[in-house]
Design an enzyme around this catalytic site. Structure first.
Site, PDB file in Angstrom:
ATOM      1  N   CYS A 123      14.382  35.002  38.155  1.00 35.44           N
ATOM      2  CA  CYS A 123      15.406  34.168  37.157  1.00 35.44           C
ATOM      3  C   CYS A 123      16.673  34.470  37.571  1.00 35.44           C
ATOM      4  O   CYS A 123      17.871  33.779  37.464  1.00 35.44           O
ATOM      5  CB  CYS A 123      14.937  34.179  35.789  1.00 35.44           C
ATOM      6  SG  CYS A 123      14.670  36.002  35.271  1.00 35.44           S
ATOM      7  N   GLU A 140      19.439  25.527  40.630  1.00 37.61           N
ATOM      8  CA  GLU A 140      18.552  26.947  40.730  1.00 37.61           C
ATOM      9  C   GLU A 140      17.431  26.458  41.821  1.00 37.61           C
ATOM     10  O   GLU A 140      16.435  25.700  41.655  1.00 37.61           O
ATOM     11  CB  GLU A 140      17.826  27.276  39.424  1.00 37.61           C
ATOM     12  CG  GLU A 140      16.849  28.590  39.359  1.00 37.61           C
ATOM     13  CD  GLU A 140      16.060  28.903  38.500  1.00 37.61           C
ATOM     14  OE1 GLU A 140      15.514  28.227  37.737  1.00 37.61           O
ATOM     15  OE2 GLU A 140      16.006  30.059  38.084  1.00 37.61           O
ATOM     16  N   LYS A 190      -0.695  31.421  27.159  1.00 39.50           N
ATOM     17  CA  LYS A 190      -0.973  30.686  28.487  1.00 39.50           C
ATOM     18  C   LYS A 190      -0.136  31.198  29.770  1.00 39.50           C
ATOM     19  O   LYS A 190       1.003  30.940  29.916  1.00 39.50           O
ATOM     20  CB  LYS A 190      -0.629  29.278  28.152  1.00 39.50           C
ATOM     21  CG  LYS A 190      -1.169  28.345  29.276  1.00 39.50           C
ATOM     22  CD  LYS A 190      -0.688  26.960  29.531  1.00 39.50           C
ATOM     23  CE  LYS A 190       0.267  27.093  30.129  1.00 39.50           C
ATOM     24  NZ  LYS A 190       0.238  27.282  31.805  1.00 39.50           N
ATOM     25  N   GLU A 246      13.444  31.842  27.173  1.00 34.72           N
ATOM     26  CA  GLU A 246      14.100  32.528  28.551  1.00 34.72           C
ATOM     27  C   GLU A 246      13.813  31.795  29.561  1.00 34.72           C
ATOM     28  O   GLU A 246      12.818  31.419  30.194  1.00 34.72           O
ATOM     29  CB  GLU A 246      13.488  33.977  28.725  1.00 34.72           C
ATOM     30  CG  GLU A 246      12.657  34.466  27.691  1.00 34.72           C
ATOM     31  CD  GLU A 246      13.224  35.338  26.481  1.00 34.72           C
ATOM     32  OE1 GLU A 246      14.399  35.534  26.592  1.00 34.72           O
ATOM     33  OE2 GLU A 246      12.314  35.079  25.603  1.00 34.72           O
TER      34      GLU A 246
HETATM   35  P1  NAD Z   1       7.828  26.092  34.528  1.00 31.17           P
HETATM   36  O1  NAD Z   1       8.954  26.043  33.713  1.00 31.17           O
HETATM   37  O2  NAD Z   1       7.595  25.096  35.413  1.00 31.17           O
HETATM   38  O3  NAD Z   1       6.607  26.629  33.987  1.00 31.17           O
HETATM   39  C1  NAD Z   1       6.611  27.823  33.119  1.00 31.17           C
HETATM   40  C2  NAD Z   1       5.181  27.754  32.196  1.00 31.17           C
HETATM   41  O4  NAD Z   1       5.500  26.384  31.390  1.00 31.17           O
HETATM   42  C3  NAD Z   1       3.978  27.805  33.003  1.00 31.17           C
HETATM   43  O5  NAD Z   1       3.180  28.445  32.152  1.00 31.17           O
HETATM   44  C4  NAD Z   1       3.613  26.144  33.014  1.00 31.17           C
HETATM   45  O6  NAD Z   1       2.239  25.835  32.932  1.00 31.17           O
HETATM   46  C5  NAD Z   1       4.642  25.994  31.446  1.00 31.17           C
HETATM   47  N1  NAD Z   1       4.705  24.271  31.604  1.00 31.17           N
HETATM   48  C6  NAD Z   1       5.075  23.627  32.659  1.00 31.17           C
HETATM   49  N2  NAD Z   1       5.130  22.157  32.391  1.00 31.17           N
HETATM   50  C7  NAD Z   1       4.856  22.149  30.951  1.00 31.17           C
HETATM   51  C8  NAD Z   1       4.920  21.178  29.843  1.00 31.17           C
HETATM   52  N3  NAD Z   1       5.185  19.899  30.168  1.00 31.17           N
HETATM   53  N4  NAD Z   1       4.613  21.495  28.705  1.00 31.17           N
HETATM   54  C9  NAD Z   1       4.375  22.907  28.359  1.00 31.17           C
HETATM   55  N5  NAD Z   1       4.234  23.788  29.187  1.00 31.17           N
HETATM   56  C10 NAD Z   1       4.659  23.656  30.539  1.00 31.17           C
HETATM   57  O7  NAD Z   1       8.632  27.329  35.515  1.00 31.17           O
HETATM   58  P2  NAD Z   1       8.013  28.211  36.579  1.00 31.17           P
HETATM   59  O8  NAD Z   1       8.123  27.359  37.927  1.00 31.17           O
HETATM   60  O9  NAD Z   1       6.645  28.695  36.293  1.00 31.17           O
HETATM   61  O10 NAD Z   1       8.800  29.473  36.798  1.00 31.17           O
HETATM   62  C11 NAD Z   1      10.130  29.512  37.187  1.00 31.17           C
HETATM   63  C12 NAD Z   1      11.126  29.321  36.278  1.00 31.17           C
HETATM   64  O11 NAD Z   1      11.187  30.490  35.421  1.00 31.17           O
HETATM   65  C13 NAD Z   1      12.756  29.429  36.983  1.00 31.17           C
HETATM   66  O12 NAD Z   1      13.239  28.292  36.304  1.00 31.17           O
HETATM   67  C14 NAD Z   1      13.063  30.796  36.379  1.00 31.17           C
HETATM   68  O13 NAD Z   1      14.534  31.100  36.429  1.00 31.17           O
HETATM   69  C15 NAD Z   1      12.273  31.116  34.973  1.00 31.17           C
HETATM   70  N6  NAD Z   1      12.180  32.468  34.736  1.00 31.17           N
HETATM   71  C16 NAD Z   1      13.276  32.891  33.620  1.00 31.17           C
HETATM   72  C17 NAD Z   1      13.104  34.247  33.121  1.00 31.17           C
HETATM   73  C18 NAD Z   1      13.935  34.689  31.979  1.00 31.17           C
HETATM   74  O14 NAD Z   1      13.519  35.818  31.706  1.00 31.17           O
HETATM   75  N7  NAD Z   1      14.993  34.070  31.792  1.00 31.17           N
HETATM   76  C19 NAD Z   1      12.116  34.932  33.946  1.00 31.17           C
HETATM   77  C20 NAD Z   1      11.270  34.538  34.861  1.00 31.17           C
HETATM   78  C21 NAD Z   1      11.343  33.175  35.378  1.00 31.17           C
END
Ligand code: NAD
Length: 493
Positions: free
Chosen positions: A299, A397, A189, A265
Site C-alpha cells: 500500500c 495505484e 474475513k 486503511e
Molecule cells: P480489496 O479492496 O479488493 O479487498 C480487500 C478486502 O475487501 C478483501 O477481503 C475483499 O474480499 C473485501 N471486499 C472486496 N469487495 C468487497 C465488497 N464489495 N464488499 C465487502 N468487502 C469487499 O483490496 P485488495 O485488492 O485485497 O488489496 C489491495 C488494496 O489494499 C490496495 O489498494 C492497497 O493499497 C490496500 N492496502 C492498504 C493498506 C493500508 O494499511 N493502508 C495495507 C495493505 C493494503
C-alpha cells in the site's frame, strides 16, 4: 533458512485448513459452497476452501456476541489476556516456516521474505500489543467537589475485520492483536485470494487459549461475506484494510445498517523525493526496495519518484540497474528477487497500466510479462520516466512493480507534485539538509514521512493515511483507540 529443495519438500507436506472457523471449530459453510485457492506462481489449485456467506457471518457474529456477553475473554484482566496472546506469539514463532509457506503459496510472495519478515512480524506484533495492554491506565477527571469521575477504556464488543491479500498474515495481525488485547470478540474475513494463513492462525489462537467464539474466521468473497459483515446489525466496529473503492462501500454499509464504527486503511500512490545532496546510491537501493519489494503489492509502495532535474539522468540509470537485479522467479527459490503477482487477473490489470504507460511516458526498462513454471503471473520490474501530471501511471495505484520517475526544479514544485494525489499514505524524502527535511516533511500530506529511508515502520509508531488513504491507524498505542470506547462513570458522594 532453507534451500529451494527444502522449501519445496515442506510445501508438498503442508496440510491446509480450509473450513470456516466458527465458535472454536472448523465447520463447512452453511451452503456447502467452496472456492478454489490457486498458487499464482504455478497456476495449480492448492485446495478448495469453504465459501462463507451471510449465514456463516450470522453464525460467527452470534458466537462472537455470546463470547463477549458472558465475559469469557472480555471479562478477563488485561494481564490474563496478555499471557494468552504471548503464548500465541510463541506458537507463531514455532510455526514460522509453515505460516510463511501458506502466504507464499497463496499469493506469490517470496517465501524467504515471508519467513524473515511477515511471520516473525506477526509474532512480534501480537507480543507488542499483549505487553502493552496491562500498562495502559485509565483516568480520573479533576472534577473537584464530592465527585469521582472515572474515564475508562472499555472494549466495543464484536469487531468485524476485512483484510487484503498483500500481507495476509500481517494485515490480519494488525487488526487482531489490538482488538483481542482490548477484550473484543472478532470475526475476520480474509481476502479470497489468501485465506490459508488466517485459518491456521485461528487454530494456533485456540491452542494458545483464546476461548471459543472470541476469534472466528469466515473465508469468502467480498460481495457476500465481506458485505454481510459490513452490514451486520450486531457488529459494533468494522476495521478494513484494502482498496479505497471498497473502503467507501464499508462507510455506506455502516450508514445503511447500524452506524457501526468504521476504520479504513486504504490505497496509496506514495511519492519519493530525491534532492541532489542525498546519498544517491543508498536512495536508489531503498527506492528499489520501496517499489519492487513484495512485487510492488504494497500500500505504501514508493511508486512515484520525484527527482531534482540536475540528477535525473543518473537516478534513472541507477534505477534501471536496480530493476534489472530484481528479476522475478519461483517464490520458493531463495535466489529469486521477486515473486509472482497475486493472480492472473491482477497481472492483467498491471499489464494494462504498463501498456497505457508506454503511451504516456518513456519506458526505461522492463514492461514484459514472464511465464515460469506454468504461470504467466510474473511481471518484470518496470521503470517509466517523463510522464506528465495527468498520466494514469502517475495518478492510479497500480499495485505492481511499476515505478514512474518525474523531475522537479524547486522545493515548491516538488511538494506540489508530491501532494497532487487523492492519496496520503506515505512519502519519502532524501536530503542531507536537516532544515529542508523538517520543513518538507511537515508539508507532505502523508500519514508517514520517511526521511533518508523508505517505508519506515514499527509496532511503536502509528501506520495509516490521510485523504483517501483512509483515517484509521494501525500499530502503536494509538491502535487501541479503534477497539475501545471511553466510558465515563460519575460517582457523587
Ligand atoms: P480489496 O479492496 O479488493 O479487498 C480487500 C478486502 O475487501 C478483501 O477481503 C475483499 O474480499 C473485501 N471486499 C472486496 N469487495 C468487497 C465488497 N464489495 N464488499 C465487502 N468487502 C469487499 O483490496 P485488495 O485488492 O485485497 O488489496 C489491495 C488494496 O489494499 C490496495 O489498494 C492497497 O493499497 C490496500 N492496502 C492498504 C493498506 C493500508 O494499511 N493502508 C495495507 C495493505 C493494503
Amino acid at each position: 533458512m532453507f534451500t529451494h529443495a527444502e522449501w519445496k519438500t515442506r510445501a508438498a507436506g503442508l496440510r491446509f485448513r480450509n473450513q470456516c472457523f466458527i465458535d472454536g471449530r472448523f465447520v463447512p459453510s452453511a451452503s456447502g459452497a467452496r472456492f478454489e485457492t490457486v498458487n499464482p506462481a504455478t497456476a495449480e489449485v492448492l485446495t478448495d476452501v469453504a465459501r462463507g456467506g451471510a449465514e456463516d457471518i450470522d453464525r460467527a457474529v452470534a458466537a462472537a456476541r455470546r463470547a463477549f456477553a458472558d465475559g469469557r475473554w472480555s471479562g478477563k484482566a488485561p494481564a490474563e489476556r496478555k499471557e494468552v496472546l504471548l503464548r500465541l506469539a510463541a506458537l507463531i514463532r514455532e510455526n514460522v516456516p509453515e505460516l510463511a509457506l501458506l502466504d507464499s503459496l497463496d499469493m506469490g510472495k517470496l517465501v524467504k521474505d515471508a519467513a524473515a519478515i511477515d511471520a516473525p512480524g506477526s509474532a512480534h506484533f501480537f507480543q507488542w500489543h499483549a505487553e502493552a495492554i496491562d500498562k495502559l491506565y485509565d483516568e480520573i477527571a479533576p472534577t473537584g467537589g464530592r465527585n469521582l469521575a472515572m474515564v475508562r477504556r472499555v472494549p466495543l464488543g464484536v469487531v468485524g475485520a476485512v483484510v487484503p491479500w498483500n500481507f495476509p498474515l500481517d494485515m490480519a495481525t494488525w487488526k487482531l492483536a489490538p482488538a483481542l488485547a482490548t477484550g473484543n470478540s472478532v470475526v475476520l474475513k480474509p481476502a479470497e485470494q489468501s485465506p490459508l494463513s488466517a485459518l491456521r492462525l485461528a487454530e494456533l489462537a485456540a491452542e494458545a487459549g483464546i476461548p471459543d467464539g472470541v476469534l472466528n474466521v469466515v473465508p469468502g468473497f467480498g460481495e457476500d461475506a465481506g458485505q454481510a459483515l459490513g452490514r451486520h446489525p450486531d457488529v459494533d466496529c468494522l476495521v478494513f484494510t484494502g482498496s479505497t473503492a471498497v473502503g467507501k462501500l464499508f462507510m455506506r454499509y455502516a450508514g445503511e445498517s447500524n452506524m457501526k464504527q468504521v476504520w479504513l486503511e486504504t490505497g496509496g500512490k506514495s511519492p519519493n523525493l530525491i534532492f541532489p545532496d542525498a546519498d544517491l546510491d543508498r536512495a536508489a537501493d531503498m527506492a528499489a526496495f520501496g517499489i519492487f519489494f513484495n512485487q510492488g503489492e504494497v500500500c505504501s509502495a514508493n511508486s512515484r519518484m520525484l527527482v531534482h532535474e540536475s540528477i535525473a539522468d543518473e537516478m534513472i540509470d541507477r534505477m534501471a540497474t536496480r530493476a534489472a537485479q530484481a528479476r522475478p522467479g519461483d517464490p520458493l527459490d531463495p535466489s529469486s528477487a521477486m515473486g509472482s503477482m497475486v493472480d492472473r487477473s491482477h497481472a492483467d490489470t498491471v499489464m494494462r497500466f504498463i501498456a497505457q504507460g508506454r503511451n504516456e511516458a518513456r519506458l526505461v526498462c522492463g514492461g514484459e510479462r514472464i511465464s515460469l513454471n506454468g504461470s504467466d503471473a510474473f511481471i518484470q520490474p518496470t521503470v517509466f520516466a517523463g510522464a506528465g501530471p495527468d498520466a494514469r501511471i502517475v495518478r492510479d495505484e497500480i499495485f505492481g512493480p511499476v515505478l514512474s520517475i518525474q523531475t522537479f526544479r524547486t522545493e515548491e514544485e516538488a511538494v506540489a507534485m508530491a501532494n497532487d494525489t487523492v492519496y496520503g499514505l506515505a512519502a519519502s524524502l532524501w536530503t542531507r539538509d536537516l532544515s529542508r527535511a523538517l520543513d518538507l516533511s511537515a508539508r507532505l500530506h502523508a500519514g508517514t514521512v520517511s526521511v533518508n529511508t523508505v517505508d519506515a515502520l514499527s509496532a511503536m509508531t502509528p501506520f495509516g493515511g490521510m485523504k483517501q488513504s483512509g483515517f484509521g491507524r494501525d500499530l502503536s498505542l494509538h491502535s487501541f483507540d479503534k477497539y475501545s470506547a471511553l466510558k465515563t462513570t460519575w460517582i457523587s458522594y
